[in-house]
Design an enzyme around this catalytic site. Structure first.
Site, PDB file in Angstrom:
ATOM      1  CG  ASN A  13     -16.920   2.466 -18.843  1.00  0.00           C
ATOM      2  OD1 ASN A  13     -18.049   2.882 -19.219  1.00  0.00           O
ATOM      3  ND2 ASN A  13     -15.917   3.125 -18.730  1.00  0.00           N
ATOM      4  CE  LYS A  15     -14.478   3.646 -21.978  1.00  0.00           C
ATOM      5  NZ  LYS A  15     -13.006   4.241 -22.369  1.00  0.00           N
ATOM      6  CG  HIS A  98     -13.224   6.474 -16.824  1.00  0.00           C
ATOM      7  ND1 HIS A  98     -12.896   6.981 -17.875  1.00  0.00           N
ATOM      8  CD2 HIS A  98     -13.352   5.292 -16.900  1.00  0.00           C
ATOM      9  CE1 HIS A  98     -12.486   6.119 -18.524  1.00  0.00           C
ATOM     10  NE2 HIS A  98     -12.681   5.065 -18.126  1.00  0.00           N
ATOM     11  CD  GLU A 100     -13.224   7.585 -21.649  1.00  0.00           C
ATOM     12  OE1 GLU A 100     -14.322   7.352 -21.392  1.00  0.00           O
ATOM     13  OE2 GLU A 100     -12.349   6.680 -21.985  1.00  0.00           O
ATOM     14  CD  GLU A 167     -10.043   1.941 -16.432  1.00  0.00           C
ATOM     15  OE1 GLU A 167     -10.654   1.126 -17.224  1.00  0.00           O
ATOM     16  OE2 GLU A 167     -10.582   3.216 -16.452  1.00  0.00           O
ATOM     17  N   GLY A 173      -8.415   2.763 -24.556  1.00  0.00           N
ATOM     18  CA  GLY A 173      -8.766   2.932 -26.095  1.00  0.00           C
ATOM     19  C   GLY A 173      -7.705   2.958 -27.113  1.00  0.00           C
ATOM     20  CB  SER A 208      -6.271  -1.748 -24.654  1.00  0.00           C
ATOM     21  OG  SER A 208      -6.338  -0.448 -24.994  1.00  0.00           O
TER      22      SER A 208
HETATM   23  P1  PGA Z   1     -10.754   0.574 -23.053  1.00  0.00           P
HETATM   24  O1  PGA Z   1     -11.544   1.129 -21.885  1.00  0.00           O
HETATM   25  O2  PGA Z   1     -11.031  -1.002 -22.651  1.00  0.00           O
HETATM   26  O3  PGA Z   1     -11.679   0.818 -24.401  1.00  0.00           O
HETATM   27  O4  PGA Z   1      -9.537   0.905 -23.232  1.00  0.00           O
HETATM   28  C1  PGA Z   1     -11.416   0.987 -20.691  1.00  0.00           C
HETATM   29  C2  PGA Z   1     -12.129   1.962 -19.561  1.00  0.00           C
HETATM   30  O5  PGA Z   1     -11.911   3.181 -20.107  1.00  0.00           O
HETATM   31  O6  PGA Z   1     -12.469   1.700 -18.855  1.00  0.00           O
END
Ligand code: PGA
Length: 250
Positions: A13, A15, A98, A100, A167, A173, A208
């Protein structure tokens, strides 16, 4: 069984990252046949890169996905993208729910449900993201939160193509991953809840994931792949995660 792919999935992903030149060099860096046949690989770049990445990725056997979409077919929805536009650009997957988008754009369960139906109408496979915030985990509410986020699947026929991604929001992140015990325990709960809903689909872990922890995470009971953010932005580290997945499931 869901009609989606049953192989382990490693999905990147991106983003809000990636310009055309970078994307083309990235695709060139991906090895030919990046994964053994029992690991599926997908990339979710920003919308502007879907069309240009479609052919080069499919040449390398990598599937394309989008990070979100609107649920309406077309019309006066300035700034939105329609499900069929994603199909037209070559997408197989669309990420929905997601954290976010839930947290920053305030997407509700009701809206995500409309998007799920819209994705199935055009033949996209949704990757439904679920996960708790740190305060919720600390308050012992993880299972309640996940149950609520999964409740939108009540009454969905079991033959729909669907992948779920667990997640934990506190792991996204941050460089902090859930411990192996937390992963196993939470994935068991998610699978149990899906079974109760009459659904049997893959459950990915996200938060992560990196080349150093991928093998252990993907070798954990109930984990059928990974949704990778930051570590998917460099072809080399993404390929190392794909390799770790292959080793974990072989
Ligand atoms: P990350 O993001 O691997 O940077 O923690 C995962 C995600 O948001 O799908």
């Amino acid at each position: 069984m869901s009609s989606g792919d049953t192989r382990c999935l490693v999905a990147g992903n991106w983003k809000m990252n990636g310009l055309l030149d970078e994307a083309m060099s990235y695709v060139n860096e991906l090895r030919e046949n990046p994964a053994p046949e029992y690991v599926e690989v997908a990339i979710m770049p920003p919308y502007t890169l879907l069309h240009p990445m479609n052919k080069p990725l499919s040449d390398k056997d990598v599937r394309l996905g989008a990070q979100s979409m609107y649920f309406e077919e077309k019309g006066a929805f300035t700034g939105s993208i329609a499900p069929m536009m994603l199909r037209d650009a070559g997408c197989h997957y669309v990420i929905l729910g997601h954290s976010e988008r839930r947290d920053i754009i305030h997407e509700s369960n009701a809206l995500i449900l409309k998007k799920l139906h819209a994705s199935w109408r055009v033949g996209l496979e949704p990757i439904l993201c679920i996960g708790e915030h740190l305060e919720e985990r600390e308050a012992g509410k993880t299972n309640d939160v996940l149950k609520d986020q999964l409740s939108i699947l009540e009454g969905i026929e079991g033959n729909k193509a669907l992948t779920v991604a667990y997640e934990p929001v506190w792991a996204i992140g941050t460089g902090v991953t859930a411990s192996p015990e937390q992963v196993v325990e939470t994935h068991a709960f998610v699978h149990e809840e899906l079974t109760r809903l009459g659904l049997d689909c893959r459950v990915l872990y996200g938060g992560s994931v990196n080349p150093g922890n991928a093998r252990a995470l993907m070798g954990s009971e109930g984990v059928e792949g990974a949704l990778v953010g930051g570590a998917s932005l460099k072809a080399d580290s993404f390929m190392q995660i794909v390799e770790a997945a292959a080793n974990a499931v072989s």
